[in-house]
Design an enzyme around this catalytic site. Structure first.
Site, PDB file in Angstrom:
ATOM      1  N   HIS A  81       0.792  -1.241   0.000  1.00  0.00           N
ATOM      2  CA  HIS A  81       0.000   0.000   0.000  1.00  0.00           C
ATOM      3  C   HIS A  81       0.819   1.284   0.000  1.00  0.00           C
ATOM      4  O   HIS A  81       0.425   2.271  -0.583  1.00  0.00           O
ATOM      5  CB  HIS A  81      -1.012   0.003   1.154  1.00  0.00           C
ATOM      6  CG  HIS A  81      -0.424   0.260   2.499  1.00  0.00           C
ATOM      7  ND1 HIS A  81       0.246  -0.697   3.220  1.00  0.00           N
ATOM      8  CD2 HIS A  81      -0.394   1.375   3.262  1.00  0.00           C
ATOM      9  CE1 HIS A  81       0.647  -0.187   4.371  1.00  0.00           C
ATOM     10  NE2 HIS A  81       0.283   1.077   4.418  1.00  0.00           N
ATOM     11  N   LYS A  85       5.289   5.781  -1.443  1.00  0.00           N
ATOM     12  CA  LYS A  85       6.145   6.639  -0.618  1.00  0.00           C
ATOM     13  C   LYS A  85       7.557   6.722  -1.185  1.00  0.00           C
ATOM     14  O   LYS A  85       8.321   7.604  -0.817  1.00  0.00           O
ATOM     15  CB  LYS A  85       6.209   6.109   0.820  1.00  0.00           C
ATOM     16  CG  LYS A  85       4.998   6.493   1.650  1.00  0.00           C
ATOM     17  CD  LYS A  85       5.207   6.112   3.090  1.00  0.00           C
ATOM     18  CE  LYS A  85       4.010   6.505   3.939  1.00  0.00           C
ATOM     19  NZ  LYS A  85       4.133   5.950   5.302  1.00  0.00           N
ATOM     20  N   HIS A 135      -6.028   5.775   2.241  1.00  0.00           N
ATOM     21  CA  HIS A 135      -6.206   7.005   3.034  1.00  0.00           C
ATOM     22  C   HIS A 135      -7.532   7.692   2.721  1.00  0.00           C
ATOM     23  O   HIS A 135      -7.749   8.833   3.143  1.00  0.00           O
ATOM     24  CB  HIS A 135      -5.055   7.984   2.802  1.00  0.00           C
ATOM     25  CG  HIS A 135      -3.757   7.532   3.410  1.00  0.00           C
ATOM     26  ND1 HIS A 135      -3.578   7.405   4.772  1.00  0.00           N
ATOM     27  CD2 HIS A 135      -2.586   7.158   2.836  1.00  0.00           C
ATOM     28  CE1 HIS A 135      -2.335   6.974   5.004  1.00  0.00           C
ATOM     29  NE2 HIS A 135      -1.728   6.806   3.850  1.00  0.00           N
ATOM     30  N   ASP A 163      -4.365   0.489   8.590  1.00  0.00           N
ATOM     31  CA  ASP A 163      -3.222   1.384   8.383  1.00  0.00           C
ATOM     32  C   ASP A 163      -3.113   2.400   9.521  1.00  0.00           C
ATOM     33  O   ASP A 163      -2.026   2.667  10.033  1.00  0.00           O
ATOM     34  CB  ASP A 163      -3.388   2.109   7.043  1.00  0.00           C
ATOM     35  CG  ASP A 163      -2.168   2.945   6.707  1.00  0.00           C
ATOM     36  OD1 ASP A 163      -1.042   2.398   6.763  1.00  0.00           O
ATOM     37  OD2 ASP A 163      -2.324   4.140   6.409  1.00  0.00           O
TER      38      ASP A 163
HETATM   39 FE   LIG Z   1      -0.114   5.485   3.162  1.00  0.00          FE
HETATM   40 FE   LIG Z   2       0.711   2.974   5.616  1.00  0.00          FE
END
Ligand SMILES: [Fe+2]
Ligand SMILES: [Fe+2]
Length: 213
Positions: A81, A85, A135, A163
């Site tokens: 997920h 990043k 998110h 999360d």
């Molecule tokens: Fe995230």
């Molecule tokens: Fe995360």
């Protein structure tokens, strides 16, 4: 060779060119076991701290009655997920102080990058949307697209609550892990607004049953 590569103007063309150039004897069959290995390897590379997202989402989904096939799929989504990043500079990810507005805008794009990456990998393409929606909030106030309840699948809703539980329970440079009762209280605050109620309920039962998780 130069002509072939320069002809590949957009990503789709480029991918097709690369795929066509792949020697047949080097093609690797995408078995279930191999896909799990790939997902696990990525999880280790980009976010060693969120290993619990995988375990949390697994337990919550099991309580919500997901089938074994759905659980396998969700485990991979949980491991992949935050792959987006990788597109966020470490100076922002590791920053100790508060993020500036522009920095926060960059962080909020990481699920979009997750979507972009996974959508290009055929064996993970069908996971891409759910994975990128971790998110999003059921009230439409999440990121990166502001989707709402009806647009979010059960898998995406489980991932969202797992999360946050993982983030709260992991140590950060500026704070230690929060105790389980505090995590449960914080998750309940988002029940029905941030998270789907049944996902929060399953999460809190799971946390209360395994306080050391
Ligand atoms: Fe995230
Ligand atoms: Fe995360």
């Amino acid at each position: 060779m130069l002509t072939r590569w320069s002809a590949a103007r957009d990503t789709t063309d480029r991918n097709a060119t690369v795929a066509a150039a792949e020697p047949e004897e080097l093609a690797i069959e995408a078995t279930d076991q191999r896909l799990d290995q790939i997902a696990t390897a990525f999880a280790g590379v980009f976010d060693a701290e969120s290993s619990f997202t995988f375990e949390h989402s697994d337990r919550v989904a099991a309580r919500l009655g997901f089938s074994e096939a759905e659980l396998v799929r969700l485990r991979r989504a949980a491991q992949l997920h935050d792959i987006g990043k990788l597109a966020v500079p470490n100076a922002i990810l590791d920053k100790l102080g508060l993020l500036t507005g522009p920095e926060w805008e960059i962080v909020k794009q990481h699920p979009a990058h997750t979507l972009g990456v996974l959508a290009q990998v055929p064996v993970f393409r069908e996971l891409a949307e759910d994975t990128a929606n971790h998110h999003e909030r059921i009230d439409g106030q999440g990121y990166f697209r502001g989707l709402t309840l009806v647009q979010l699948t059960p898998a995406a809703r489980v991932l969202a609550v797992a999360d946050v539980a993982d983030a709260l329970m992991s140590a950060r440079p500026y704070r230690g892990p929060r105790p389980v009762d505090e995590v449960i209280a914080l998750l309940r605050q988002g029940r029905g607004t941030q998270f789907r109620p049944d996902a929060v309920d399953a999460m809190t039962v799971s946390l209360a049953a395994a306080p050391s998780a």
